[in-house]
Design an enzyme around this catalytic site. Sequence first.
Site, PDB file in Angstrom:
ATOM      1  N   CYS A   2       0.844  -1.187   0.000  1.00  0.00           N
ATOM      2  CA  CYS A   2       0.000   0.000   0.000  1.00  0.00           C
ATOM      3  C   CYS A   2       0.885   1.244   0.000  1.00  0.00           C
ATOM      4  O   CYS A   2       2.102   1.150   0.094  1.00  0.00           O
ATOM      5  CB  CYS A   2      -0.873   0.000   1.242  1.00  0.00           C
ATOM      6  N   ARG A  27       1.794   1.911  -8.361  1.00  0.00           N
ATOM      7  CA  ARG A  27       2.037   0.694  -7.583  1.00  0.00           C
ATOM      8  C   ARG A  27       0.812  -0.222  -7.547  1.00  0.00           C
ATOM      9  O   ARG A  27       0.922  -1.369  -7.122  1.00  0.00           O
ATOM     10  CB  ARG A  27       2.396   1.069  -6.142  1.00  0.00           C
ATOM     11  N   TRP A  75      -3.912  -1.739  -1.036  1.00  0.00           N
ATOM     12  CA  TRP A  75      -3.897  -2.913  -1.907  1.00  0.00           C
ATOM     13  C   TRP A  75      -4.256  -4.065  -0.988  1.00  0.00           C
ATOM     14  O   TRP A  75      -3.467  -4.449  -0.129  1.00  0.00           O
ATOM     15  CB  TRP A  75      -2.511  -3.082  -2.525  1.00  0.00           C
ATOM     16  N   ASN A 101       0.739   0.188   6.366  1.00  0.00           N
ATOM     17  CA  ASN A 101       1.284  -0.695   5.322  1.00  0.00           C
ATOM     18  C   ASN A 101       1.882  -1.902   6.017  1.00  0.00           C
ATOM     19  O   ASN A 101       2.558  -1.737   7.036  1.00  0.00           O
ATOM     20  CB  ASN A 101       2.435  -0.016   4.563  1.00  0.00           C
ATOM     21  N   GLY A 102       1.692  -3.081   5.442  1.00  0.00           N
ATOM     22  CA  GLY A 102       2.298  -4.282   6.027  1.00  0.00           C
ATOM     23  C   GLY A 102       1.231  -5.245   6.494  1.00  0.00           C
ATOM     24  O   GLY A 102       0.062  -5.142   6.097  1.00  0.00           O
ATOM     25  N   GLU A 483      10.718 -22.786 -15.567  1.00  0.00           N
ATOM     26  CA  GLU A 483      10.514 -21.381 -15.232  1.00  0.00           C
ATOM     27  C   GLU A 483      11.722 -20.536 -15.652  1.00  0.00           C
ATOM     28  O   GLU A 483      11.574 -19.432 -16.170  1.00  0.00           O
ATOM     29  CB  GLU A 483      10.249 -21.244 -13.713  1.00  0.00           C
ATOM     30  N   LYS A 487      11.656 -17.381 -18.167  1.00  0.00           N
ATOM     31  CA  LYS A 487      12.141 -16.050 -17.751  1.00  0.00           C
ATOM     32  C   LYS A 487      13.102 -15.495 -18.787  1.00  0.00           C
ATOM     33  O   LYS A 487      13.059 -14.320 -19.110  1.00  0.00           O
ATOM     34  CB  LYS A 487      12.857 -16.108 -16.388  1.00  0.00           C
ATOM     35  N   GLU A 490      11.094 -14.806 -22.403  1.00  0.00           N
ATOM     36  CA  GLU A 490      10.038 -13.783 -22.478  1.00  0.00           C
ATOM     37  C   GLU A 490      10.578 -12.365 -22.371  1.00  0.00           C
ATOM     38  O   GLU A 490      10.006 -11.444 -22.948  1.00  0.00           O
ATOM     39  CB  GLU A 490       8.937 -14.027 -21.445  1.00  0.00           C
ATOM     40  N   HIS A 506      16.427 -38.079 -26.491  1.00  0.00           N
ATOM     41  CA  HIS A 506      15.379 -38.681 -27.320  1.00  0.00           C
ATOM     42  C   HIS A 506      14.990 -37.776 -28.482  1.00  0.00           C
ATOM     43  O   HIS A 506      13.865 -37.833 -28.961  1.00  0.00           O
ATOM     44  CB  HIS A 506      14.170 -39.049 -26.456  1.00  0.00           C
ATOM     45  N   LYS A 605       0.112  -8.270 -18.748  1.00  0.00           N
ATOM     46  CA  LYS A 605       0.262  -8.730 -17.365  1.00  0.00           C
ATOM     47  C   LYS A 605      -0.875  -9.661 -16.965  1.00  0.00           C
ATOM     48  O   LYS A 605      -0.669 -10.635 -16.261  1.00  0.00           O
ATOM     49  CB  LYS A 605       0.318  -7.513 -16.430  1.00  0.00           C
TER      50      LYS A 605
HETATM   51  C1  F6R Z   1       5.408 -15.174 -16.914  1.00  0.00           C
HETATM   52  C2  F6R Z   1       4.082 -14.800 -16.426  1.00  0.00           C
HETATM   53  C3  F6R Z   1       2.916 -15.535 -16.962  1.00  0.00           C
HETATM   54  C4  F6R Z   1       1.840 -15.727 -15.876  1.00  0.00           C
HETATM   55  C5  F6R Z   1       0.583 -16.332 -16.495  1.00  0.00           C
HETATM   56  C6  F6R Z   1      -0.497 -16.555 -15.465  1.00  0.00           C
HETATM   57  O1  F6R Z   1       6.412 -14.406 -16.340  1.00  0.00           O
HETATM   58  O2  F6R Z   1       3.942 -13.891 -15.657  1.00  0.00           O
HETATM   59  O3  F6R Z   1       3.275 -16.763 -17.505  1.00  0.00           O
HETATM   60  O4  F6R Z   1       2.365 -16.558 -14.888  1.00  0.00           O
HETATM   61  O5  F6R Z   1       0.085 -15.475 -17.490  1.00  0.00           O
HETATM   62  O6  F6R Z   1      -0.920 -15.361 -14.906  1.00  0.00           O
HETATM   63  P1  F6R Z   1      -1.676 -15.344 -13.529  1.00  0.00           P
HETATM   64  O7  F6R Z   1      -0.731 -15.857 -12.499  1.00  0.00           O
HETATM   65  O8  F6R Z   1      -2.057 -13.911 -13.309  1.00  0.00           O
HETATM   66  O9  F6R Z   1      -2.869 -16.246 -13.676  1.00  0.00           O
END
Ligand code: F6R
Length: 610
Positions: A2, A27, A75, A101-102, A483, A487, A490, A506, A605
């Site tokens: 927050c 934020r 938040w 906050n916290g 993962e 990372k 992407e 294989h 996002k």
């Molecule tokens: C990769 C990433 C995406 C999300 C995916 C699911 O860095 O952020 O692969 O993990 O789109 O999103 P959420 O977790 O919001 O359902």
Amino acid sequence: MCGIVGYVGKQQVAPILLDGLARLEYRGYDSAGIACMENGAIQVYKAKGRLQTLSDLVQGGQAVRSTLGIGHTRWATHGKPSDENSHPHLSQHGRFAIVHNGIIENYSEIKNALLAAGMTFASETDSEVIANLLEQNYTGDLLRAVKATVDALEGSYALGIVCRDHPDRFVAVRHASPLIVGLSDDGNFVASDIPAILAYTRTIYHLGEGEIVELTGDAVRVFNSDLEPVIKQAEEVTWDVKSAEKDGYDYFMEKEIMEQPRALHDTISARINDHGQIVLDGVHLTRQDIEGFRRIYIVACGSAYHVGMVGKYIIEKTTRIPVEVDLASEFRYRDPIVDEKTLMIIISQSGETADTLAALREGKARGARILSIVNVVGSSIANESDDVLYTWAGPEIAVATTKAYSTQLSMMYLIALYMAEKLERIEKEELRSLLASLMQLPELVQQVITRTKPQIMALAKQFHQVEHAYYLGRNVDYAVAMEASLKLKEVSYVHSEAYAAGELKHGTISLIEDGTLVVAMAGCHRVVEKTVSNIQEVKARGATVIVVTTEDNTGVERVSDHVIYLPKVKEMFLPSVEVVPMQMLGFYMAKERGCDVDKPRNLAKSVTVE
Ligand code: F6R
């Protein structure tokens, strides 16, 4: 998480608070509010939704005739986004207003004691207990009441406190949640983040752990937690607003990687009580419920799916219940075998991912019990689940997830251990020892960041021009490899793939040639020798190999070109330490390649379309 801003001085306060809060909007927040001292009383204005709603309520601040106040953007963590749950919170008799906050970890105990003493509450938040506790502890001395109150709190907090009996001053205090003080000729400020006050002053100081500050229009006094005076050295902020928003980092992704120890601490420590027991707020699964599950499905997308892959290994190992992990987009159209004897664990940072939500509905319609791990309180997935566990990572702004992924992992560990304990499939001593290690995880992740960052930066410089990379691993190392590979690709646009180390031969091994970059995750002791054999296979075909392992696995040096050593950790928690240097590798490679790290091309996002 927050945002906080507070001001006392010569200027009308409400426009300053609204402006400060607007500068913290980036934020993320779901409600906003201000409390101002007006004609000897504290007036609170707050509203769910955009800051504009609050601003309209007080005519841009002009309607509030006051020169002292505190403001907050919330938040949500405890309690949904709503007017009542918004800050500031007033104490029962209106003597105190607070912004927080916290997370207050022992808020239920405090709330129960206050309820027993006849106090009433207007919200579902953890924060409101602070206002009532102040009221209870107040005997005329403001600072003593603040000290007595914070002495009773466990968890993390940055607080702004206004008291009706002291209309010329307000108090702020911090513990494990940042707070700065800003000084100017026109008055003095507190804020959770520098951008909130940068338009008014560049002269600031950071409050230290446990420090309490009392502000009037022309004086600022700082005390330690024993109320002894502290002399602070002011500093001049040279950052522009854009870097201030990122705490001085160049990118949100970098800031969020560095924030992981804090995010993990908030998410984990509130779920393990002083008696070493797991307390999963929002989960109502009994032993009987768990015994009744024939299988568990973990369903999610992207990185959240990779958390599910870890979950499969550890839940099966600790509970012996069969676990299937599935991509939400596949699950929803494959006529899954789900009934009322199925537990579905849904993982989502945003809580709004279209495929994940549709999979949840599909499972629910077939009778499954839905337990979700979500970061955004009040999101659709949270609302439609039977049980919800919130990760308290705070808002994640970079498109590529880092801190949400890490906190989701920590929730997986807790769920696995919670179920194993309920089923009595884990010895008490082993559980105690695992939980003690889990509590150490935030500190360990901090060590990993500090120790490996220079090496990762050097590796990124050396390898940033590669076109392809392959990630290998077995067992949980494979899940982390997935993962790690995501990372990298992407954010840096380097083509990368992850393989179960034993699977490469294989087919895909035909792609390995002189100089191909291979990153091998080799922390998992039980299978490390097997992984080493697979590394030898790629080495023999000319690959350049970076091995990620724990410091006791020195044997891997003979098959690698570079080794990233991590502190030794119990196998269950390995993914949490392994992923951090891999997030950094993706980040620094992308930075070296000049990519738009926080907003990679073609990505959003929150993916709210199929
Ligand atoms: C990769 C990433 C995406 C999300 C995916 C699911 O860095 O952020 O692969 O993990 O789109 O999103 P959420 O977790 O919001 O359902």
